[in-house]
Design an enzyme around this catalytic site. Structure first.
Site, short mmCIF file in Angstrom:
data_model
loop_
_atom_site.label_atom_id
_atom_site.label_comp_id
_atom_site.label_asym_id
_atom_site.label_seq_id
_atom_site.Cartn_x
_atom_site.Cartn_y
_atom_site.Cartn_z
N HIS A 130 22.78 17.12 -5.50
CA HIS A 130 22.78 15.69 -5.82
C HIS A 130 22.01 15.42 -7.10
O HIS A 130 22.40 14.58 -7.91
CB HIS A 130 22.16 14.92 -4.67
CG HIS A 130 22.97 14.93 -3.41
ND1 HIS A 130 24.31 14.63 -3.38
CD2 HIS A 130 22.62 15.20 -2.13
CE1 HIS A 130 24.75 14.71 -2.13
NE2 HIS A 130 23.74 15.06 -1.36
N HIS B 16 29.34 14.26 -2.10
CA HIS B 16 29.67 15.08 -0.94
C HIS B 16 31.06 15.70 -1.01
O HIS B 16 31.92 15.26 -1.77
CB HIS B 16 29.55 14.25 0.34
CG HIS B 16 28.14 14.13 0.81
ND1 HIS B 16 27.72 13.13 1.63
CD2 HIS B 16 27.05 14.90 0.58
CE1 HIS B 16 26.43 13.27 1.89
NE2 HIS B 16 26.00 14.34 1.24
N HIS C 298 21.07 21.80 -1.25
CA HIS C 298 21.93 20.63 -1.09
C HIS C 298 21.41 19.45 -1.94
O HIS C 298 22.15 18.83 -2.70
CB HIS C 298 21.97 20.23 0.38
CG HIS C 298 22.80 19.00 0.66
ND1 HIS C 298 24.07 19.07 1.17
CD2 HIS C 298 22.51 17.68 0.52
CE1 HIS C 298 24.55 17.84 1.31
NE2 HIS C 298 23.61 16.98 0.92
N GLU C 299 20.10 19.19 -1.83
CA GLU C 299 19.53 18.06 -2.57
C GLU C 299 19.58 18.28 -4.08
O GLU C 299 19.82 17.34 -4.85
CB GLU C 299 18.09 17.80 -2.12
CG GLU C 299 17.94 17.43 -0.65
CD GLU C 299 18.73 16.20 -0.26
OE1 GLU C 299 18.99 15.33 -1.12
OE2 GLU C 299 19.11 16.11 0.92
#
Length: 490
Positions: free
Chosen positions: A224, A230, A220-221
């Site tokens: 980014h 998101h 997930h990170e």
């Protein structure tokens, strides 16, 4: 701070809406402030570029923003804090403002190079360094499989993506807040700290459903760090709330794939080579190096009981003590609190050089390879060693990884790779229906067990340096520990 992310557990706040039905109780100013903070962080109009900015509103704008949040999550749009809305607010989540479907940061920042480097400067003691390396590489591979971008780990100097495991204040003006709060955060692509990814060391990092799964949070990170914001799609990796899903065979979900490919394009698979190509030149064999002389045996160092990465070979309760085995030695933790003693296995039980698994039922049973011993105190009982086949294992089982006796059911659990058997001690035979997969029959402890023992009514299952305290009747994880904590280390 632009581009900083935080996976956050949000406190449940129960208040009534300002307008509409009469509230059952009048919200306190503290409750109202907490609710405003939640909506201002995740649903204000300032956008993803300023996740930590301060936002204040009247009760009317609070109600409007609450409706926006309810619509975003597919809830009934009432403008009131009903139980379903509160449940969504209470979920662990990432700290950026929410958006619909996949989205990108303002200005769509990206890496303008074909190879992005990364470096881990501080590791977590919860996992082996090799496991951390492999897990982060696996998380990055989710993206390199679908976009024309490759990742290379370096071990010195400054990388494009600098990765650390640190607790509390760690130098980026966004301190972590202790266990079960913020899990991690990352910066969007760019110079300086762009792409840098930080994990909170106060969490217990795991590769399973227990604790905090490193692979899922890292993936997930890293989204980014590549420029993704998101998604509103609940099955997307970039959905705001954190939840565990099985990581075996995990591939980047479609929504995330489309989002990252919109930034970097699609990776084109290389053309397949012609079958059995003929060499244009006969290869010349390289000269073989002369074998080095055998330096002979060297003395093995004592295992360090206070190493946070300590991995047990085996463990067992025995006569009110707990024994922990490691590299031909064992530590005894006495119930009389007279400290930790250490001995070489062979000096206490001649003929046994290493212990793979151990348990206590009437006598203590020690396993090594394809045989086992019965011992009582410092005495090896007559008639031993005996073959593993006496337990009823198939011929394919040549080693037991861990064992533990569950006294209230009269069964001994015997772990071999990713499965386990149940042995009926009273009848002297295996129970029917076994072996079973560990992760299915004992949910929460993972896929493998290195060592196991019983203490104080709980079972303790170790894999690597991490240990799960387990309530067997409820099949429930109580807490996650580190092995070395049993050995009186500060």
């Amino acid at each position: 701070m632009e581009g900083v992310l935080a996976v956050k557990t949000v406190m449940v706040v129960v208040i009534a809406a300002h307008c509409g039905a009469v509230p059952a109780t009048t919200p306190s100013q503290e409750d109202l402030s907490k609710a405003q903070d939640y909506l201002s962080q995740f649903f204000s109009d300032v956008g993803v570029s300023a996740p930590n900015s301060i936002w204040r509103s009247s009760l009317d704008s609070f109600e409007d923003t609450l409706r926006k949040m309810q619509e975003y999550f597919g809830l009934e749009v009432t403008g009131q804090l009903d139980s379903n809305t509160l449940e969504v607010m209470a979920r662990p989540r990432c700290g950026f403002t929410d958006v619909a479907r996949y989205s990108h940061f303002d200005g769509r920042p990206k890496w303008g190079k074909p190879v992005v480097t990364y470096r881990i400067t501080n590791y977590t003691p919860d996992l082996r360094q090799s496991d951390v390396d492999a897990t982060l590489a696996k998380a990055l591979k989710l993206y390199s499989d679908v976009i024309p971008l490759d990742f290379r780990q370096i071990y010195s100097g400054t990388a494009d993506i600098m990765i650390i495991f640190k607790a509390r204040d760690h130098g980026d003006f966004s301190p972590f807040d202790g266990k079960s709060g913020v899990l991690a955060h990352a910066f969007s692509p760019g110079e300086g700290n762009g792409g840098d990814t930080h994990f909170d060391e106060d969490e217990v990092w795991t590769l399973t459903s227990a604790g905090t799964n490193l692979f899922l949070v890292a993936a997930h990170e890293f989204g980014h760090a590549l420029g993704l914001a998101h998604s509103q799609v609940q099955t997307a990796l970039m959905y705001p709330t954190y939840q565990y899903v099985t990581t075996e065979g995990y591939a980047l979900p479609d929504d995330d794939r489309r989002g990252v490919q919109a930034i970097y394009g699609v990776r084109v698979k290389p053309a397949q080579p012609e079958p059995n190509p003929q060499p244009t030149k006969k290869p010349v064999p390289k000269p073989q190096p002369r074998p080095e002389p055998d330096p002979g045996p060297t003395s093995e160092p004592f295992p360090d009981r206070c190493n946070r990465n300590l991995i047990f070979d085996a463990a067992t309760s025995s006569q009110s003590n707990i024994y922990f085995f490691k590299d031909g030695y064992f530590w005894r933790r006495s119930s009389s609190w007279d400290g930790i003693s250490m001995n070489r296995i062979q000096t206490v039980w001649p003929g046994i050089s290493k212990v793979d698994a151990a348990y206590e039922y009437k006598n203590t049973i020690l396993f090594e390879g394809d045989h086992y011993w019965g011992i009582r105190g410092r005495t090896v009982l007559p008639g031993y060693p005996k073959p593993l086949s006496d337990f009823g294992f198939p011929p394919s089982v040549t080693k037991v990884d861990a064992a533990v006796h569950v006294s209230f059911i009269g069964r001994t659990l015997l772990f071999v790779r990713n499965k386990y058997w149940s042995y009926n001690e009273r009848r002297g035979r295996m129970d029917g229906g076994y072996p079973k997969f560990i992760h299915r029959a004992l949910p929460g402890i993972g896929y493998r067990v290195d060592a196991a023992f019983e203490n104080g009514g709980y079972l303790y299952f170790s894999y690597g340096s991490r240990q799960t305290e387990y309530h067997y009747q409820r099949r429930k994880v109580r807490r996650i520990l580190l092995n070395y904590g049993w050995l009186d280390c500060n």
